[in-house]
Enzyme design. Structure first.
Site, PDB file in Angstrom:
ATOM      1  N   HIS A  33       0.823  -1.215   0.000  1.00 27.85           N
ATOM      2  CA  HIS A  33       0.000   0.000   0.000  1.00 27.85           C
ATOM      3  C   HIS A  33       0.859   1.268   0.000  1.00 27.85           C
ATOM      4  O   HIS A  33       0.396   2.334   0.369  1.00 27.85           O
ATOM      5  CB  HIS A  33      -0.973   0.017   1.185  1.00 27.85           C
ATOM      6  CG  HIS A  33      -2.131  -0.931   1.032  1.00 27.85           C
ATOM      7  ND1 HIS A  33      -3.270  -0.605   0.340  1.00 27.85           N
ATOM      8  CD2 HIS A  33      -2.306  -2.192   1.485  1.00 27.85           C
ATOM      9  CE1 HIS A  33      -4.116  -1.634   0.375  1.00 27.85           C
ATOM     10  NE2 HIS A  33      -3.542  -2.612   1.051  1.00 27.85           N
ATOM     11  N   ASP A  35       2.700   1.969  -2.938  1.00 26.54           N
ATOM     12  CA  ASP A  35       2.933   2.379  -4.332  1.00 26.54           C
ATOM     13  C   ASP A  35       2.074   3.558  -4.741  1.00 26.54           C
ATOM     14  O   ASP A  35       2.541   4.479  -5.401  1.00 26.54           O
ATOM     15  CB  ASP A  35       2.793   1.206  -5.309  1.00 26.54           C
ATOM     16  CG  ASP A  35       1.459   0.487  -5.259  1.00 26.54           C
ATOM     17  OD1 ASP A  35       0.641   0.742  -4.346  1.00 26.54           O
ATOM     18  OD2 ASP A  35       1.233  -0.368  -6.145  1.00 26.54           O
ATOM     19  N   SER A  66     -11.107 -16.818 -22.813  1.00 25.56           N
ATOM     20  CA  SER A  66     -10.559 -17.233 -21.532  1.00 25.56           C
ATOM     21  C   SER A  66     -10.549 -18.753 -21.505  1.00 25.56           C
ATOM     22  O   SER A  66     -11.603 -19.393 -21.402  1.00 25.56           O
ATOM     23  CB  SER A  66     -11.389 -16.683 -20.372  1.00 25.56           C
ATOM     24  OG  SER A  66     -10.993 -17.297 -19.167  1.00 25.56           O
ATOM     25  N   GLY A 119      -7.396 -13.995  -6.859  1.00 24.14           N
ATOM     26  CA  GLY A 119      -7.767 -13.529  -5.532  1.00 24.14           C
ATOM     27  C   GLY A 119      -6.816 -13.917  -4.427  1.00 24.14           C
ATOM     28  O   GLY A 119      -7.140 -13.792  -3.252  1.00 24.14           O
ATOM     29  N   SER A 123      -1.495 -10.997  -8.153  1.00 20.44           N
ATOM     30  CA  SER A 123      -1.672 -10.060  -9.270  1.00 20.44           C
ATOM     31  C   SER A 123      -1.923 -10.737 -10.603  1.00 20.44           C
ATOM     32  O   SER A 123      -1.269 -10.461 -11.609  1.00 20.44           O
ATOM     33  CB  SER A 123      -0.468  -9.116  -9.377  1.00 20.44           C
ATOM     34  OG  SER A 123      -0.365  -8.361  -8.208  1.00 20.44           O
ATOM     35  N   SER A 124      -2.916 -11.614 -10.617  1.00 19.59           N
ATOM     36  CA  SER A 124      -3.318 -12.226 -11.878  1.00 19.59           C
ATOM     37  C   SER A 124      -3.790 -11.170 -12.865  1.00 19.59           C
ATOM     38  O   SER A 124      -3.532 -11.275 -14.068  1.00 19.59           O
ATOM     39  CB  SER A 124      -4.427 -13.257 -11.633  1.00 19.59           C
ATOM     40  OG  SER A 124      -5.499 -12.688 -10.908  1.00 19.59           O
ATOM     41  N   GLU A 157      -6.334  -0.959 -15.729  1.00 20.18           N
ATOM     42  CA  GLU A 157      -6.978  -1.390 -14.481  1.00 20.18           C
ATOM     43  C   GLU A 157      -7.815  -0.267 -13.884  1.00 20.18           C
ATOM     44  O   GLU A 157      -8.914  -0.486 -13.379  1.00 20.18           O
ATOM     45  CB  GLU A 157      -5.914  -1.872 -13.490  1.00 20.18           C
ATOM     46  CG  GLU A 157      -6.503  -2.533 -12.280  1.00 20.18           C
ATOM     47  CD  GLU A 157      -5.819  -3.849 -11.916  1.00 20.18           C
ATOM     48  OE1 GLU A 157      -5.939  -4.227 -10.753  1.00 20.18           O
ATOM     49  OE2 GLU A 157      -5.200  -4.493 -12.775  1.00 20.18           O
ATOM     50  N   ASP A 169       2.328  -3.809  -9.447  1.00 21.30           N
ATOM     51  CA  ASP A 169       2.002  -5.126  -9.988  1.00 21.30           C
ATOM     52  C   ASP A 169       2.420  -5.242 -11.446  1.00 21.30           C
ATOM     53  O   ASP A 169       3.042  -6.228 -11.865  1.00 21.30           O
ATOM     54  CB  ASP A 169       0.504  -5.407  -9.843  1.00 21.30           C
ATOM     55  CG  ASP A 169       0.063  -5.410  -8.391  1.00 21.30           C
ATOM     56  OD1 ASP A 169       0.933  -5.466  -7.503  1.00 21.30           O
ATOM     57  OD2 ASP A 169      -1.155  -5.343  -8.147  1.00 21.30           O
ATOM     58  N   TYR A 219     -10.306  -0.715  -0.390  1.00 24.79           N
ATOM     59  CA  TYR A 219      -9.031  -0.379  -1.037  1.00 24.79           C
ATOM     60  C   TYR A 219      -9.037   1.095  -1.444  1.00 24.79           C
ATOM     61  O   TYR A 219      -8.128   1.857  -1.106  1.00 24.79           O
ATOM     62  CB  TYR A 219      -8.807  -1.273  -2.257  1.00 24.79           C
ATOM     63  CG  TYR A 219      -7.514  -1.001  -2.986  1.00 24.79           C
ATOM     64  CD1 TYR A 219      -6.349  -1.684  -2.678  1.00 24.79           C
ATOM     65  CD2 TYR A 219      -7.448  -0.039  -3.992  1.00 24.79           C
ATOM     66  CE1 TYR A 219      -5.159  -1.433  -3.338  1.00 24.79           C
ATOM     67  CE2 TYR A 219      -6.258   0.223  -4.659  1.00 24.79           C
ATOM     68  CZ  TYR A 219      -5.130  -0.474  -4.333  1.00 24.79           C
ATOM     69  OH  TYR A 219      -3.954  -0.211  -4.987  1.00 24.79           O
TER      70      TYR A 219
END
Length: 389
Positions: A33, A35, A66, A119, A123-124, A157, A169, A219
């Protein structure tokens, strides 16, 4: 999952030859937290990866698949916009970023899938963004450097997933180096590699089993609280642009004006930046015990001041603390679930995993998932579809 399965699915669906790419997830040794507060982070790319097969299709349609979800989404290039297919948004956001940079993106086909647990704080989403950004950069010969691609992934993102994440990430996925952690200064974007003693110590992740969503209101709320803290500090110190510029003494002096909650958020960030620097100094000296102590300190701050931990993560850290060979442990990622990261002597890794599994089962009547990570290089092209991971 072998890249071969992704490539074979691409050939079956689309019938032409794709570019093959691997994009790693990441761990963060310390610096959580920080960055988005212009601070310091110390991540590394790991051998949990998303694989891509991407090829231009000669049309004006983007066709996304996917592999893991057995789901597909098609859209005309001119109509790229956030969709109800949430997984597709990470990819569509990247396309939109290329367009924003003046690139006329043509139609392309993409099949992707991998073994980054969703999850779990690895960092998928960043791996998905960075893998496609790298592939399009190669296919379209756009010449963007890796830092630009990372920033494009971050903006994807922000704009398409609604998560106001920092740059760590995406940076880690693209800039990883085998056997090293990398300190990123999120204010200047300078970075430096530090060797990690992988022959002596391994990083083992323990999954709390609690699913977190970075898009959760908490977040973005933490970001707002940090911004509030900076606004208070600026009244007496106008030169402060972010918490990176603040000293602990300045934050302490502003305690009453901030209020207790905002004060604790700011105190954590300033102290965490200091812990990152201490960890880097310790890595240079190969003082892994000091690295571990910084990790324990980080967890305490995340738990007590930043308040983004959860009972399961706290329990995992306390289960690990007394075990032989454990030098440090902390929650990793955005919080409210996901994994702990544990610094463990190589000779004790198997016993550590067995002890953690037993303790977790006793407490939660559930099986603990663990991940034994290897630090690898950043996003790259794969020349051979038989390469597995």
């Amino acid at each position: 999952m072998p890249i071969a399965a992704i490539a074979a699915d691409f050939h079956r669906r689309f019938g032409h030859e794709p570019l093959l790419v691997r994009a790693p997830g990441r761990i963060n040794l310390i610096g959580e937290h920080t960055d988005y507060n212009d601070g310091l982070v110390l991540p590394a790319a790991i051998n949990k990866e998303i694989f891509f097969a991407v090829g231009l299709n000669g049309s004006d349609t983007v066709r996304l698949v996917s592999f893991d979800k057995a789901d597909a989404y098609d859209v005309a290039v001119a109509d790229v916009a956030p969709s109800k297919h949430l997984w597709a948004n990470y990819l569509l956001g990247v396309v939109a970023q290329f367009q924003k940079h003046g690139v006329a993106v043509p139609g392309f086909d993409c099949v992707f899938g991998g073994n980054v647990p969703m999850g779990a704080g690895m960092s998928s989403s960043a791996a998905i963004e960075c893998g496609l950004a790298f592939a399009l950069n190669e296919l379209l010969h756009t010449g963007f450097d890796r830092m630009t691609l990372a920033k494009m992934g971050q903006q994807a993102e922000h704009t398409y997933a609604g998560v106001m994440s920092g740059l760590m990430d995406q940076f880690a996925s693209l800039h990883g180096r085998a056997g090293h952690v990398v300190r990123l200064d999120c204010r200047s974007f300078d970075y430096e590699y530090f060797p990690f003693a992988a022959d002596q110590y391994h990083l083992v992740l323990c999954n709390s089993g609690v699913k977190h969503s970075l898009a959760s209101s908490e977040y973005n709320k933490r970001r707002q609280e940090c911004t509030q803290g900076v606004a208070v500090l600026q009244k007496t110190h106008p030169e402060i642009k972010s918490l990176r510029d603040a000293t602990l003494a300045q934050v302490e002096a502003a305690h009453d004006a901030m209020g207790d909650v905002v004060y604790r958020r700011c105190r954590y960030v300033v102290q965490e930046n200091q812990r990152v620097q201490e960890a880097c100094d310790a890595l240079k000296a190969n003082d892994m015990a000091a690295v571990g102590q910084a990790m324990f300190g980080s967890h305490a701050g995340l738990r007590d001041d930043y308040q983004v931990s959860c009972p399961e993560l706290d329990a995992l850290v306390e289960m690990a603390r007394p075990l032989p060979g454990v030098l440090g442990a902390r929650m990793m990622g955005g919080g409210f679930g996901g994994c702990t990261i544990n610094l463990v002597a190589v000779a004790e890794v198997d016993a550590f995993v067995a002890a953690m599994e037993k303790a977790f089962e006793l407490r939660y009547h559930d099986k603990l998932e663990t991940y034994h990570t290897v630090i690898v290089g950043g996003v790259s092209e794969l020349r051979d579809a038989t390469v597995a991971a």
